[in-house]
Design a protein around this motif. Structure first.
Motif, mmCIF file in Angstrom:
data_model
loop_
_atom_site.group_PDB
_atom_site.id
_atom_site.type_symbol
_atom_site.label_atom_id
_atom_site.label_comp_id
_atom_site.label_asym_id
_atom_site.label_seq_id
_atom_site.Cartn_x
_atom_site.Cartn_y
_atom_site.Cartn_z
ATOM 1 N N GLN A 149 -18.193 32.465 -10.679
ATOM 2 C CA GLN A 149 -18.043 33.886 -10.976
ATOM 3 C C GLN A 149 -18.685 34.208 -12.323
ATOM 4 O O GLN A 149 -19.114 35.338 -12.564
ATOM 5 C CB GLN A 149 -16.557 34.258 -11.007
ATOM 6 N N VAL A 164 -16.189 45.328 -11.274
ATOM 7 C CA VAL A 164 -17.384 44.976 -10.505
ATOM 8 C C VAL A 164 -17.877 46.191 -9.723
ATOM 9 O O VAL A 164 -19.093 46.421 -9.603
ATOM 10 C CB VAL A 164 -17.088 43.801 -9.554
ATOM 11 N N SER A 185 -8.445 44.386 -9.892
ATOM 12 C CA SER A 185 -9.252 43.284 -10.413
ATOM 13 C C SER A 185 -10.729 43.466 -10.070
ATOM 14 O O SER A 185 -11.600 43.042 -10.817
ATOM 15 C CB SER A 185 -8.769 41.946 -9.848
ATOM 16 N N ARG A 186 -10.994 44.111 -8.935
ATOM 17 C CA ARG A 186 -12.374 44.297 -8.489
ATOM 18 C C ARG A 186 -13.013 45.562 -9.053
ATOM 19 O O ARG A 186 -14.225 45.753 -8.926
ATOM 20 C CB ARG A 186 -12.411 44.372 -6.957
ATOM 21 N N GLN A 199 -14.396 41.847 -16.093
ATOM 22 C CA GLN A 199 -14.073 41.332 -14.760
ATOM 23 C C GLN A 199 -13.746 39.844 -14.774
ATOM 24 O O GLN A 199 -13.270 39.309 -13.771
ATOM 25 C CB GLN A 199 -15.228 41.622 -13.790
ATOM 26 N N VAL A 230 -21.940 37.360 -10.268
ATOM 27 C CA VAL A 230 -21.745 38.814 -10.276
ATOM 28 C C VAL A 230 -22.926 39.506 -10.935
ATOM 29 O O VAL A 230 -23.481 40.468 -10.401
ATOM 30 C CB VAL A 230 -20.432 39.180 -11.003
ATOM 31 N N THR A 257 -9.418 44.161 2.826
ATOM 32 C CA THR A 257 -10.703 44.812 2.592
ATOM 33 C C THR A 257 -10.560 46.321 2.672
ATOM 34 O O THR A 257 -11.087 47.059 1.835
ATOM 35 C CB THR A 257 -11.729 44.334 3.630
ATOM 36 N N PRO A 270 -7.612 45.506 -5.715
ATOM 37 C CA PRO A 270 -8.654 46.467 -6.089
ATOM 38 C C PRO A 270 -8.761 46.698 -7.588
ATOM 39 O O PRO A 270 -9.826 47.037 -8.088
ATOM 40 C CB PRO A 270 -8.229 47.753 -5.354
ATOM 41 N N THR A 284 -8.791 47.627 -0.429
ATOM 42 C CA THR A 284 -9.673 47.683 -1.596
ATOM 43 C C THR A 284 -10.666 48.832 -1.488
ATOM 44 O O THR A 284 -10.878 49.583 -2.443
ATOM 45 C CB THR A 284 -10.425 46.349 -1.754
ATOM 46 N N THR A 288 -9.447 38.344 -5.701
ATOM 47 C CA THR A 288 -10.304 38.840 -4.629
ATOM 48 C C THR A 288 -9.722 40.055 -3.930
ATOM 49 O O THR A 288 -10.422 41.032 -3.669
ATOM 50 C CB THR A 288 -10.554 37.726 -3.596
#
Length: 304
Positions: A199, A100, A96-97, A69, A203, A32, A94, A35, A91
């Motif tokens: 997903q 979002v 991949s995120r 995403q 989102v 966490t 970062p 990210t 998940t």
């Protein structure tokens, strides 16, 4: 040495896109921090550029990023990755995120413009239900009419419908995950692709709810519910709840000597117990630490 250095620099998760088996951070929730650190670094670079976009382009980019995403999920489905690899690629990583995260920034800009001017020209505003479920406005994007006067009350009413629909849709998704997948399990790793199918929906609908809390009329059921005292307290303690729920599941599984809940009642009891502990941590640990870390006001300011 590699694990220690990468943990100190908070870059473990950055390498998961290249090697999903790269050593995890020493701390359980280190991913966490990895990210968030990446987001903190790119935020000041992205924000001025995103704020230059018009209302129409913000709406268009939100739809585009929704599909961007989804790329990591398609990647996982095609390569049949293991649960741990899937979690790290989708998940923990970062990169991949990031789509979002940018969607959240665009939603924040939209909310800010609404609060400042009580106006935001969203060509997708009148596309309800299916667009809320899976955004499709990019493919038949109408050109806004410059001579068309913005109707604030109509916009608030449409957002009331959108927010309430998204709220109950998200509730349905959460119940489906709870009943059909391994959320009943104490295991730290959710079973393979457990929540990946959803997903496709949550989102976008979560973003609708967040924006709708500002833009929807006061008669919105979801706005009234999420603004109530219990949810405000839950929101205040949400970070503490996130930080302790992992350890709580492990300790509880050791105490009862089982890897799964026996039913919904036990799951709810565990949830209430964790919320109570989280609120205690928030009030007596998190808040005092935050107050101490805040910069003290200059004496001249206090004198004034």
């Amino acid at each position: 040495v590699l694990v220690t250095v990468s943990t100190v620099l908070s870059v473990n998760s950055w390498w998961y896109v290249f090697d999903p088996n790269f050593p995890a951070p020493i701390a359980p929730f280190g991913w966490t921090i990895n990210t968030l650190l990446f987001f903190y670094l790119v935020f000041p670079v992205l924000l001025p550029r995103l704020k230059m976009l018009s209302d129409v382009n913000i709406s268009r980019l939100l739809v585009i990023l929704y599909y961007v995403q989804l790329v990591p999920f398609v990647y996982i489905w095609n390569l049949q990755k293991t649960p741990v690899e899937s979690h790290r690629i989708v998940t923990d990583n970062p990169f991949s995120r990031l789509p979002v995260f940018i969607m959240g920034m665009l939603g924040g800009i939209q909310t800010q413009r609404w609060e400042e001017n009580q106006e935001f020209q969203d060509p997708n505003e009148e596309r309800l239900f299916f667009h809320d479920f899976i955004p499709w406005g990019l493919f038949t994007f109408p050109s806004p009419r410059p001579d068309k006067q913005f109707d604030k009350e109509k916009s608030r009413f449409l957002w009331k419908i959108r927010t309430d629909f998204s709220f109950f849709l998200l509730l349905h998704v959460w119940i489906k995950i709870s009943l059909n997948y391994s959320i009943f399990s104490f295991s730290p790793i959710i079973s393979e692709f457990a929540d990946k199918y959803d997903q496709l929906t949550y989102v976008h609908i979560m973003l609708n709810i967040i924006i709708g809390l500002t833009r929807a009329s006061d008669s919105s059921i979801s706005k009234w519910t999420l603004s109530s005292w219990p949810f405000q307290k839950l929101g205040a303690a949400s970070f503490s709840l996130y930080m302790i729920h992992f350890q709580g599941r492990i300790i509880y599984s050791k105490i009862v000597n089982r890897s799964k809940f026996t039913g919904v009642a036990e799951m709810l009891m565990f949830g209430v117990m964790m919320i109570c502990i989280a609120y205690f941590v928030h009030k007596f640990i998190e808040n005092p630490l935050k107050n101490k870390l805040r910069h003290k006001k200059p004496k001249s300011h206090n004198a004034v």
